[in-house]
Design an enzyme around this catalytic site. Sequence first.
Site, PDB file in Angstrom:
ATOM      1  N   HIS A 279       7.916 -26.906   1.382  1.00 45.90           N
ATOM      2  CA  HIS A 279       7.237 -28.049   0.790  1.00 45.90           C
ATOM      3  C   HIS A 279       6.051 -27.642  -0.082  1.00 45.90           C
ATOM      4  O   HIS A 279       5.280 -28.510  -0.513  1.00 45.90           O
ATOM      5  CB  HIS A 279       6.764 -29.001   1.897  1.00 45.90           C
ATOM      6  CG  HIS A 279       7.875 -29.523   2.748  1.00 45.90           C
ATOM      7  ND1 HIS A 279       8.624 -30.625   2.399  1.00 45.90           N
ATOM      8  CD2 HIS A 279       8.394 -29.072   3.918  1.00 45.90           C
ATOM      9  CE1 HIS A 279       9.545 -30.848   3.328  1.00 45.90           C
ATOM     10  NE2 HIS A 279       9.431 -29.914   4.254  1.00 45.90           N
TER      11      HIS A 279
ATOM     12  N   GLU B  55       0.817  -1.209   0.000  1.00 45.35           N
ATOM     13  CA  GLU B  55       0.000   0.000   0.000  1.00 45.35           C
ATOM     14  C   GLU B  55       0.855   1.265   0.000  1.00 45.35           C
ATOM     15  O   GLU B  55       0.415   2.324  -0.434  1.00 45.35           O
ATOM     16  CB  GLU B  55      -0.934  -0.002   1.217  1.00 45.35           C
ATOM     17  CG  GLU B  55      -2.139   0.906   1.062  1.00 45.35           C
ATOM     18  CD  GLU B  55      -3.202   0.642   2.106  1.00 45.35           C
ATOM     19  OE1 GLU B  55      -4.339   0.294   1.717  1.00 45.35           O
ATOM     20  OE2 GLU B  55      -2.908   0.758   3.311  1.00 45.35           O
TER      21      GLU B  55
ATOM     22  N   LYS C 223     -13.747   2.293  -2.157  1.00 40.29           N
ATOM     23  CA  LYS C 223     -14.632   2.668  -1.049  1.00 40.29           C
ATOM     24  C   LYS C 223     -15.799   3.514  -1.548  1.00 40.29           C
ATOM     25  O   LYS C 223     -16.943   3.333  -1.119  1.00 40.29           O
ATOM     26  CB  LYS C 223     -13.827   3.429   0.010  1.00 40.29           C
ATOM     27  CG  LYS C 223     -12.779   2.591   0.719  1.00 40.29           C
ATOM     28  CD  LYS C 223     -12.021   3.430   1.737  1.00 40.29           C
ATOM     29  CE  LYS C 223     -10.947   2.615   2.445  1.00 40.29           C
ATOM     30  NZ  LYS C 223     -10.173   3.440   3.410  1.00 40.29           N
TER      31      LYS C 223
END
Length: 439
Positions: free
Chosen positions: A308, A287, A423
């Site tokens: 793994h 960000e 937003k």
Amino acid sequence: MSYTHDINFCLEEFLGEGGLKRQIFEEQLASCTQSLVRLKEDKESGRLPFLSIPEEREDLAACQSLVSSYRDNCSDVIVLGTGGSSLGGRTLYGLANSPFGPVNGGPRLHFVDNIDPYSFAVLLKRLDISTTGLITLSKSGSTAETVAQFMALLPAFQKAYGPDKLAERVTIITEPRPNPLRKLARELGLECLDQNPLIGGRFCLLTIVGLLPAMIAGLDVNALREAAAKVVHQALNTKDMEEIAPVVGASVATGLLRQRNISQTVIMPYEDRLADLGLWYNQLWAESLGKEGKGTTPIRALGTVDQHSQLQLYLDGPQDKMFTMIYHDARGEGLPVDSALPDGEDTLSYLRGRTLGDLLTVSAEATAQTLAKNGRPVRKITLQQIDEQALGALTMHYMLETVIAADLLGVNPYDQPAVEQGKVLARRFLRDLNTENAT
């Protein structure tokens, strides 16, 4: 310093093909000089209080009675927030938590940063609200997700405690200015603690936003801040750029992007207590730097688990990643692993006489060297211990490294303009949904 920072396997002189040329590294280092001058000026002027907050103590003392109340009376504490408001405290809580519960006594902390209705339904079924506390974190006081979380849980707390005792179990932290959460706190008679408006969410880990949960968890928050303050002091008062670990880290990351087009950075701690560090780092780095077509993509991994699952890609996939291994020397620590080995079992003879800590440490070392042998830039951050001092120093290192890298890339590390677009659109969709329901 409570950690060492080794970038040798990022440099061409040690790594060979795939490494950063010494000349470019030194050019990046030289470019950091003015960054540090500005940071020092901004600290002294108060423009960047995240650099000076580690020196403060009064805010912590003011929280002590609240902390004691939660520790003495609650079996559980729910911490509501999203992004930096949640990830910093969650990272610190890793020191006091384990897969099997808290290790320092006190309540279990539950960091709830999503708005999945299923998770909230399960939370209310599993917890006894009559012995549960609630802390709500939102810098703006109007974050849609956090306000929705709070309003969804509030009826259960009002029913459990009633209007007279609600303030004993519910706390809000937000900016000291008029906003929806502060207004709710006033109307309900709740304690509302101030969050510094000049410290953004991803830089607030060492404010009460991150430290109030840490105090409830029984951590030594003074040690966290003291270690962070030492990192700031060393960075702002050292002339040799190559002696300042955050400067070196920023120079390597941006230099590798410039020279080798290394566009991804993998953070790989080897301790369960540091597992959530990668979540906080991902937000901090992404960000802060991801703007105007610039930045590199952070990736969270965990050793030895991801040896793994991801290591095949890292060793044999695209050569576009830088790696950071984080661990401490755990040799000799932990349970022995040879007591049940069958006699004559040669395939596992290397485990005989070893501990879990032996295997953990050599796994980290072996992975770092294997990456380097395959031409992958890798740095090692070695902690003296996994404790408050180490985590305070490490988190401040990364905040400084991120801000300096932003300066080298020419972007503002403190805003997030693209996020605001989403937003705005979400609010419009909700208004449209209300209109549809009304018809």
